[in-house]
Design a protein around this motif. Structure first.
Motif, PDB file in Angstrom:
ATOM      1  N   TYR A 330       1.033  -1.436   0.065  1.00  0.00           N
ATOM      2  CA  TYR A 330      -0.084  -0.215   0.111  1.00  0.00           C
ATOM      3  C   TYR A 330       1.197   1.365  -0.198  1.00  0.00           C
ATOM      4  CZ  TYR A 330      -3.326   3.587   1.704  1.00  0.00           C
ATOM      5  OH  TYR A 330      -3.862   4.875   1.840  1.00  0.00           O
ATOM      6  N   PHE A 331       1.882   1.068   0.655  1.00  0.00           N
ATOM      7  CA  PHE A 331       2.850   2.237   1.079  1.00  0.00           C
ATOM      8  C   PHE A 331       3.565   2.548  -0.390  1.00  0.00           C
ATOM      9  CE2 PHE A 331       2.691   1.862   5.642  1.00  0.00           C
ATOM     10  CZ  PHE A 331       1.767   2.951   6.012  1.00  0.00           C
ATOM     11  N   ARG A 332       4.125   1.559  -1.129  1.00  0.00           N
ATOM     12  CA  ARG A 332       4.897   1.682  -2.292  1.00  0.00           C
ATOM     13  C   ARG A 332       4.072   2.178  -3.445  1.00  0.00           C
ATOM     14  NH1 ARG A 332       6.761  -1.663  -5.052  1.00  0.00           N
ATOM     15  NH2 ARG A 332       8.641  -0.559  -5.699  1.00  0.00           N
ATOM     16  N   LEU A 333       2.644   1.849  -3.207  1.00  0.00           N
ATOM     17  CA  LEU A 333       1.715   2.410  -4.664  1.00  0.00           C
ATOM     18  C   LEU A 333       1.486   3.975  -4.384  1.00  0.00           C
ATOM     19  CD1 LEU A 333      -0.183  -0.706  -4.676  1.00  0.00           C
ATOM     20  CD2 LEU A 333       1.498   0.159  -6.512  1.00  0.00           C
ATOM     21  N   THR A 334       1.584   4.639  -3.310  1.00  0.00           N
ATOM     22  CA  THR A 334       1.212   5.637  -2.837  1.00  0.00           C
ATOM     23  C   THR A 334       2.542   6.819  -2.771  1.00  0.00           C
ATOM     24  OG1 THR A 334      -0.293   7.405  -1.960  1.00  0.00           O
ATOM     25  CG2 THR A 334       0.899   5.575  -0.577  1.00  0.00           C
ATOM     26  N   GLU A 335       2.354   8.020  -2.450  1.00  0.00           N
ATOM     27  CA  GLU A 335       3.447   8.995  -2.407  1.00  0.00           C
ATOM     28  C   GLU A 335       4.043   8.488  -1.168  1.00  0.00           C
ATOM     29  OE1 GLU A 335      -0.349  11.093  -1.201  1.00  0.00           O
ATOM     30  OE2 GLU A 335       0.303   9.961  -2.735  1.00  0.00           O
ATOM     31  N   ASP A 336       5.250   9.100  -1.171  1.00  0.00           N
ATOM     32  CA  ASP A 336       6.244   8.750   0.214  1.00  0.00           C
ATOM     33  C   ASP A 336       5.682   9.470   1.569  1.00  0.00           C
ATOM     34  OD1 ASP A 336       8.039   7.493  -1.620  1.00  0.00           O
ATOM     35  OD2 ASP A 336       9.268   9.207  -1.749  1.00  0.00           O
ATOM     36  N   LYS A 337       4.955  10.379   1.460  1.00  0.00           N
ATOM     37  CA  LYS A 337       4.788  11.037   2.719  1.00  0.00           C
ATOM     38  C   LYS A 337       3.708   9.981   3.498  1.00  0.00           C
ATOM     39  CE  LYS A 337       1.257  13.897   0.725  1.00  0.00           C
ATOM     40  NZ  LYS A 337       0.768  15.520   0.617  1.00  0.00           N
ATOM     41  N   ALA A 338       2.968   9.453   2.886  1.00  0.00           N
ATOM     42  CA  ALA A 338       2.117   8.195   3.488  1.00  0.00           C
ATOM     43  C   ALA A 338       3.012   7.553   4.582  1.00  0.00           C
ATOM     44  CB  ALA A 338       0.978   7.715   2.525  1.00  0.00           C
ATOM     45  N   ARG A 339       3.978   6.875   4.049  1.00  0.00           N
ATOM     46  CA  ARG A 339       4.822   6.145   4.740  1.00  0.00           C
ATOM     47  C   ARG A 339       5.596   6.689   5.736  1.00  0.00           C
ATOM     48  NH1 ARG A 339       8.846   2.328   1.209  1.00  0.00           N
ATOM     49  NH2 ARG A 339       9.362   4.744   0.378  1.00  0.00           N
ATOM     50  N   GLU A 340       5.992   8.013   5.227  1.00  0.00           N
ATOM     51  CA  GLU A 340       6.912   8.892   6.284  1.00  0.00           C
ATOM     52  C   GLU A 340       6.042   9.105   7.414  1.00  0.00           C
ATOM     53  OE1 GLU A 340       8.106  12.102   4.004  1.00  0.00           O
ATOM     54  OE2 GLU A 340       9.805  10.799   2.795  1.00  0.00           O
ATOM     55  N   ARG A 341       4.913   9.463   7.501  1.00  0.00           N
ATOM     56  CA  ARG A 341       3.897   9.855   8.644  1.00  0.00           C
ATOM     57  C   ARG A 341       3.198   8.641   9.398  1.00  0.00           C
ATOM     58  NH1 ARG A 341       0.613  15.146   6.800  1.00  0.00           N
ATOM     59  NH2 ARG A 341      -0.095  15.009   9.190  1.00  0.00           N
ATOM     60  N   ALA A 342       3.434   7.309   9.037  1.00  0.00           N
ATOM     61  CA  ALA A 342       3.153   6.117   9.700  1.00  0.00           C
ATOM     62  C   ALA A 342       4.102   5.911  10.852  1.00  0.00           C
ATOM     63  CB  ALA A 342       2.699   5.019   8.830  1.00  0.00           C
ATOM     64  N   ASP A 343       3.528   5.411  11.881  1.00  0.00           N
ATOM     65  CA  ASP A 343       4.527   4.733  13.007  1.00  0.00           C
ATOM     66  C   ASP A 343       5.005   3.334  12.596  1.00  0.00           C
ATOM     67  OD1 ASP A 343       5.830   4.235  15.313  1.00  0.00           O
ATOM     68  OD2 ASP A 343       4.345   4.543  16.572  1.00  0.00           O
ATOM     69  N   LEU A 344       5.838   3.409  11.936  1.00  0.00           N
ATOM     70  CA  LEU A 344       6.254   2.121  11.170  1.00  0.00           C
ATOM     71  C   LEU A 344       7.859   1.885  11.780  1.00  0.00           C
ATOM     72  CD1 LEU A 344       5.788  -0.229   9.205  1.00  0.00           C
ATOM     73  CD2 LEU A 344       6.711   1.181   7.300  1.00  0.00           C
ATOM     74  N   GLN A 345       7.771   0.995  12.641  1.00  0.00           N
ATOM     75  CA  GLN A 345       9.178   0.186  12.892  1.00  0.00           C
ATOM     76  C   GLN A 345       9.561  -1.006  12.347  1.00  0.00           C
ATOM     77  OE1 GLN A 345      11.217   2.253  14.945  1.00  0.00           O
ATOM     78  NE2 GLN A 345       9.763   3.916  15.326  1.00  0.00           N
ATOM     79  N   GLY A 346      10.430  -0.850  11.417  1.00  0.00           N
ATOM     80  CA  GLY A 346      10.612  -2.211  10.668  1.00  0.00           C
ATOM     81  C   GLY A 346       9.396  -2.647  10.003  1.00  0.00           C
ATOM     82  N   ASN A 347       8.871  -3.749  10.560  1.00  0.00           N
ATOM     83  CA  ASN A 347       7.747  -4.445   9.887  1.00  0.00           C
ATOM     84  C   ASN A 347       6.370  -4.167  10.697  1.00  0.00           C
ATOM     85  OD1 ASN A 347       9.243  -6.577  11.514  1.00  0.00           O
ATOM     86  ND2 ASN A 347       7.287  -7.615  11.246  1.00  0.00           N
ATOM     87  N   LEU A 348       6.890  -3.661  11.812  1.00  0.00           N
ATOM     88  CA  LEU A 348       5.595  -3.306  12.893  1.00  0.00           C
ATOM     89  C   LEU A 348       4.963  -2.021  12.691  1.00  0.00           C
ATOM     90  CD1 LEU A 348       4.376  -4.869  15.046  1.00  0.00           C
ATOM     91  CD2 LEU A 348       5.518  -3.500  16.753  1.00  0.00           C
TER      92      LEU A 348
END
Length: 716
Positions: A330-348
């Motif tokens: 989901y994150f790879r198919l949209t713009e980078d800021k969506a992934r940057e704003r998520a609380d993503l630590q590794g795979n969690l």
């Protein structure tokens, strides 16, 4: 550009009053002749001045530094003529219009009709001092807030030799809406046409406008041709919406959206949501677990949502950071800021939702935390905390001032679709006795702690034998700490020491207690803390160090992990960070982070090292989980109008480059061009679980500042 306009026009209904001032007394000998126009409130809305003025029948002629002034502009010229019958002003020779202290419009001849709100300019030159955007034309007419021009040129580069320019047969500029429209424009690099548009319309100011944003175009060997066309809606000043349909010729299509809203406290609600569907053939070729990739993200923070100072609860707050997605793609198919704003630590991926009510004496809170392991096909066995409810009584005196108490009650629901669940209730009643010793060099506190908890288990499988757990304890905590500070000839130093000791007392324990349940006071525990800070004579931090060590006298592993964190700032350019966790049990470092940074005027560089062993203590709230062995480095060198950059991330245990990139970007005031080559390995969720996938691509970036910006991504 703003809503102000160049014509110094008389609005309908404003009374006209003209006064011609001449030298009438010695006090007025230095004053320039002037004409003023007043409204019904006797406010000067128009003034005409010159070094010399002549009156010829109905015409007033000003020569030498002729100036026309209104509330927003002033216009200067070599000569100006004002016709009192027609209400028309003609300015000739080096006509310059200024807004504030910046040049706004330039021409050789300008005609202004005050009564008709009309003017004619030849040649025409309009410039916005903030963005640098200018519009030049052979001639222009102004009528009711609209400029219409022929033979138009638009750019933000230098006027004499622009790097890029838009040349159009005709144009229209709406002053009130700050909107520029061009017919048959050609994009030229210097004088060479490279792109043609039959029609182009865009905002020339900084007000938000609904319309099409610039598309994203790319190509990849796996996904095929990529086209995404963002559509922007801004019907109100306090909210907007961007909808971005996208198509990938070999993969499928979808749509992503971003919603933003400002509340009455100037806090922003941000929502991102989207859906993308792979073709059946693409899913089968890559053996993907999901054919559809969808998700929603929400961020919002607000204080004083329901309360006021007149209520018992004078403060409340809401915090939401929610990310629920189908998989990592989901994150790879949209713009980078969506992934940057998520609380993503590794795979969690972690989502949080908190709300609290607070008064001087009481505190109520409700919290939720949800974990998503993006490398798992299903999260049905992942234990979640939904919700946690807390009541807390603030610290208050008990009978005498050195004696204090507080009270805390919590209910935690540990739940999941598959597997056992649990509900834990906790009650804690600590008493505090505090005292300063040795002329306040040492602070001492003694705290008898009364604690009780009950855990009820549900949805228990046949293979488990879990019974209701009950635990009551009365234990003691002793704390001592000291803070010392001293200023030397060349530096200042602060030093702090602290120690805490927990002594078990009465205990009553029965039933089952699973691993994620912690029981305070069930063992002896010693905690030692130390910290020190060095400052220069300007009170700038030079060096800091913090250490913490736990001891468990009754455990098999009597000594816990030692943490030592140090930061060293050599000067304003060089800095060093070191954070180490050491296990006495294994006689090895369990986790370490080292980072060297250089931030110079023309050069930036960093080098870092991070690793975590499998036996490291896990702490999901702090992102401490899973093994890691990682080196990262990067450098960026600035030259006049040119930036070079490179970065690399290397997993030295698995012996592969996780990511690396190299590129450059050249920027002039009105033009920017960049090129970088990127290689990265990312996970993709297949039917067999998460698998690594290698992606290499070239990214071109072209910007015609501030009008056009486009990224072109070409994959391997």
């Amino acid at each position: 550009m703003r809503n102000n306009r160049i014509p110094l026009a008389k609005k309908a209904g404003i009374a006209l009053s003209v006064a011609v001032a001449f030298a009438l007394s010695p006090l007025q000998m230095s004053a320039r002749p002037s004409i003023k126009q007043f409204n019904a409130k006797q406010e000067a809305i128009f003034e005409f001045l010159a070094d010399d003025m002549e009156y010829n029948q109905a015409q007033i002629i000003g020569k030498g530094h002729a100036t026309v002034i209104n509330l927003n502009y002033y216009v200067s010229a070599n000569e100006a003529t004002y016709d009192t019958n027609t209400g028309e002003i003609t300015l000739k020779g080096n006509v310059n219009a200024y807004k504030g202290n910046a040049l706004y419009l330039k021409a050789q001849e300008v005609k202004i009709k005050l009564r008709e709100d009309y003017s004619f300019l030849e040649p025409f030159y309009l410039q916005d001092s903030t963005s640098g955007l200018w519009v030049s034309a052979k001639s222009a007419e102004y009528d009711k807030d609209v400029y219409r021009a022929q033979g138009t040129t638009v750019s933000t580069c230098h006027v004499n030799n622009p790097i890029w320019q838009l040349k159009a047969g005709k144009s229209k500029y709406d002053v009130s809406n700050e909107w520029l429209t061009l017919w048959n424009p050609r994009l030229c690099i210097y004088e060479v046409p490279v792109l043609y548009f039959p029609y182009l319309s865009f905002s020339a100011g900084y007000k938000r406008k609904s319309g099409l944003l610039y598309p994203v175009i790319g190509n990849s060997s796996d996904d095929g041709f990529l086209y995404s066309q963002p559509i922007y809606f801004a019907p109100q000043d306090w909210w907007d919406l961007t909808i971005s349909p996208q198509m990938r010729s070999k993969r499928g299509g979808g749509v992503y959206s971003e919603f933003r809203m400002m509340d009455d406290k100037d806090q922003m609600l941000w929502v991102h949501f989207g859906y993308f569907s792979d073709s059946k053939s693409y899913q089968e070729d890559f053996d993907l677990e999901n054919q559809a990739h969808y998700g929603v993200q929400l961020e919002y923070e607000r204080k004083n949502l329901l309360t006021s100072t007149q209520n018992y609860f004078s403060e409340d707050g809401l915090y939401a950071d929610i990310s629920q997605i189908s998989d990592i793609d989901y994150f790879r198919l949209t713009e980078d800021k969506a992934r940057e704003r998520a609380d993503l630590q590794g795979n969690l991926l972690t989502s949080r939702l908190n709300y609290f009510l607070k008064s001087d004496a009481d505190y109520l809170g409700i919290y939720g935390r949800y974990y998503s392991d993006l490398e798992q096909v299903s999260n049905s066995r992942t234990l979640q905390t939904l919700p946690q409810v807390q009541y807390h009584r603030q610290i208050d005196s008990l009978f005498i001032n050195p004696l204090y108490y507080s009270f805390d009650y919590q209910v935690k629901h540990f739940t999941r679709p598959v597997g056992f669940r649990a509900t834990q209730q906790e009650v804690q009643l600590p008493l505090f006795y505090t005292q300063s010793l040795f002329a306040e060099y040492l602070n001492f506190s003694f705290s008898p702690m009364f604690y009780g908890t009950q855990i009820d288990y549900y949805n228990i499988g046949n293979d488990l034998n879990l019974k209701r757990g009950r635990y009551l304890t009365q234990h003691y905590q002793f704390d001592v700490n000291t803070d010392l500070a001293r200023k030397y000839e060349y530096f200042g130093h602060t030093l702090s020491f602290g120690a805490a000791y927990i002594l078990p007392g009465f205990q009553d324990k029965s039933g089952s207690f699973v691993d994620f349940i912690t029981l305070p006071g069930d063992r002896q525990e010693v905690r030692l803390d130390a910290s020190q800070y060095f400052y220069d004579l300007n009170n700038t931090l030079v060096f800091s160090q913090r250490m913490r060590q736990y001891f468990y006298p009754e455990n098999d592993h009597k000594v816990g992990e030692l943490q030592n964190e140090m930061q060293f700032f050599y000067n304003y350019e060089w800095s060093l960070l070191s954070d180490i966790f050491y296990s006495h049990t294994y006689n090895r470092i369990t986790e370490a982070t080292h980072q060297i940074n250089y931030d110079g005027e023309y050069l930036k560089a960093h080098f870092g090292h991070f690793f975590r062993n499998s036996f490291a203590q896990e702490d999901l709230s702090k992102g401490r989980f899973g093994e890691a062995d990682y080196l990262m480095a990067g450098v960026e060198k600035e030259f006049p109008n040119l930036d070079l950059f490179a970065s690399v991330g290397y997993d030295y245990k698995e012996n592969y480059f996780k990511t690396w990139q190299i590129g450059f970007e050249t920027t002039i005031r009105c033009f920017s061009f960049g090129l970088k080559y990127v290689s990265e390995i990312y996970p993709m969720l297949t039917r067999r679980g998460a698998e690594a996938r290698d992606d290499k691509y070239v990214l071109f970036t072209i910007k015609f500042i501030p009008l056009l910006s486009s990224d072109v991504k070409v994959g391997n």
